[in-house]
Design an enzyme around this catalytic site. Sequence first.
Site, mmCIF file in Angstrom:
data_model
loop_
_atom_site.group_PDB
_atom_site.id
_atom_site.type_symbol
_atom_site.label_atom_id
_atom_site.label_comp_id
_atom_site.label_asym_id
_atom_site.label_seq_id
_atom_site.Cartn_x
_atom_site.Cartn_y
_atom_site.Cartn_z
ATOM 1 C CE1 TYR A 70 -3.329 -3.004 0.906
ATOM 2 C CE2 TYR A 70 -4.346 -1.136 -0.186
ATOM 3 C CZ TYR A 70 -4.378 -2.463 0.187
ATOM 4 O OH TYR A 70 -5.454 -3.253 -0.157
ATOM 5 C CB VAL A 106 -8.694 3.126 -2.777
ATOM 6 C CG1 VAL A 106 -9.821 2.156 -2.463
ATOM 7 C CG2 VAL A 106 -7.598 2.427 -3.587
ATOM 8 C CG HIS A 122 -14.307 -0.627 -2.784
ATOM 9 N ND1 HIS A 122 -14.113 -1.080 -4.066
ATOM 10 C CD2 HIS A 122 -15.500 -1.139 -2.379
ATOM 11 C CE1 HIS A 122 -15.148 -1.862 -4.418
ATOM 12 N NE2 HIS A 122 -16.005 -1.901 -3.419
ATOM 13 C CB CYS A 150 -2.440 2.600 16.846
ATOM 14 S SG CYS A 150 -3.654 3.733 17.551
ATOM 15 C CG ASN A 216 -15.472 -1.144 -19.658
ATOM 16 O OD1 ASN A 216 -14.464 -1.444 -20.310
ATOM 17 N ND2 ASN A 216 -15.654 -1.537 -18.415
ATOM 18 C CB ALA A 234 -13.490 7.087 -18.803
#
Length: 248
Positions: A70, A106, A122, A150, A216, A234
């Site tokens: 990520y 995202v 999401h 955290c 699409n 698009a």
Amino acid sequence: MSMAEFSPDLISILRAAQHIAVLTGAGVSAESGIPTFRDAQVGLWAQYRPEDLATPEAFLRNPKLVWDWYAWRRGRVSQVQPNAGHYALAQMQQRVAQFSLLTQNVDGLHQRAGSVGVIELHGNITRVKCSREGIVIDRWEETGETPPRCPHCGAGLRPDVVWFGEMLPREALLAANAATNTCDVFFSIGTSSLVEPAASLGRVASHRGATVVEVNPTVTPLTTHATFSLQGPAGVILPALIKAVWPS
Ligand code: BV8
């Protein structure tokens, strides 16, 4: 594409529409240089399938691997720009009495293009949350440990996205269902229409008689339910459609 390429019926339906709902997927960000979910992964990540990394089990099994994937994707998103398709949707929002933008993406590119009130089905890769408390964490101490901990409870941090097998955010899902059930026109743009529950929204809209427009380059399971199927990228189709429908 020129105005001649769009059906006069589609143009008049869009001009008369009071509420347009739009569902977008990874294809909308493809022309910004972000590979779609089903594009081959690149480099270090070529050996993994996104579906195998985007799960709570993968994070439990190897939190560092998932955090690093990520972090790499976050870095890539920060280096790209919204494309003409994102900007066209921000313009469409200005032209319609009621506009609902539901995204599976995202990457936050819709917001960076000026869309407001974006419903993130999401989550958003640029946000990080505590894996135990679920609260978004803006700052944490970099100790070199990954994932970082955290600052409140010491649990590992994770991306604020919805993994496979996790429930979608309740408010987002309620808003998406409300928009799907009340819109005059439902656009499905840049999504393979495979991931549930988002993939069902277009069919629900079609069954209740809304005009469904799919954008699409390829056929998807939604195509047979679409009133209009605009086959192409698009970033090309949407700006041309805005110009054709709202020329002033
Ligand atoms: C849930 C965040 C309750 C993470 C993502 C019902 C039936 C079957 C399965 C299920 C079901 N309910 C739940 C499931 C399981 C699962 C699921 O749907 N699996 C699929 C694979 C069968 N769903 C879930 O787990 C969801 N949770 O429902 O909770 C539950 C749980 C378990 C069991 C029952 C109920 C959570 C799903 C969310 C997962 N998280 N992302 C991250 O990003 O790391 S999903 C991920 O896929 C991305 O968000 C992505 O957007 C999304 C969908 O993919 P697409 O956006 O469509 O992208 P894709 O690459 O597939 O397609 C791109 C398209 O663009 C293509 O069509 C291409 O032709 C087109 N394109 C390319 N270039 C362009 C273009 N279009 C336009 N212009 C271009 N230039």
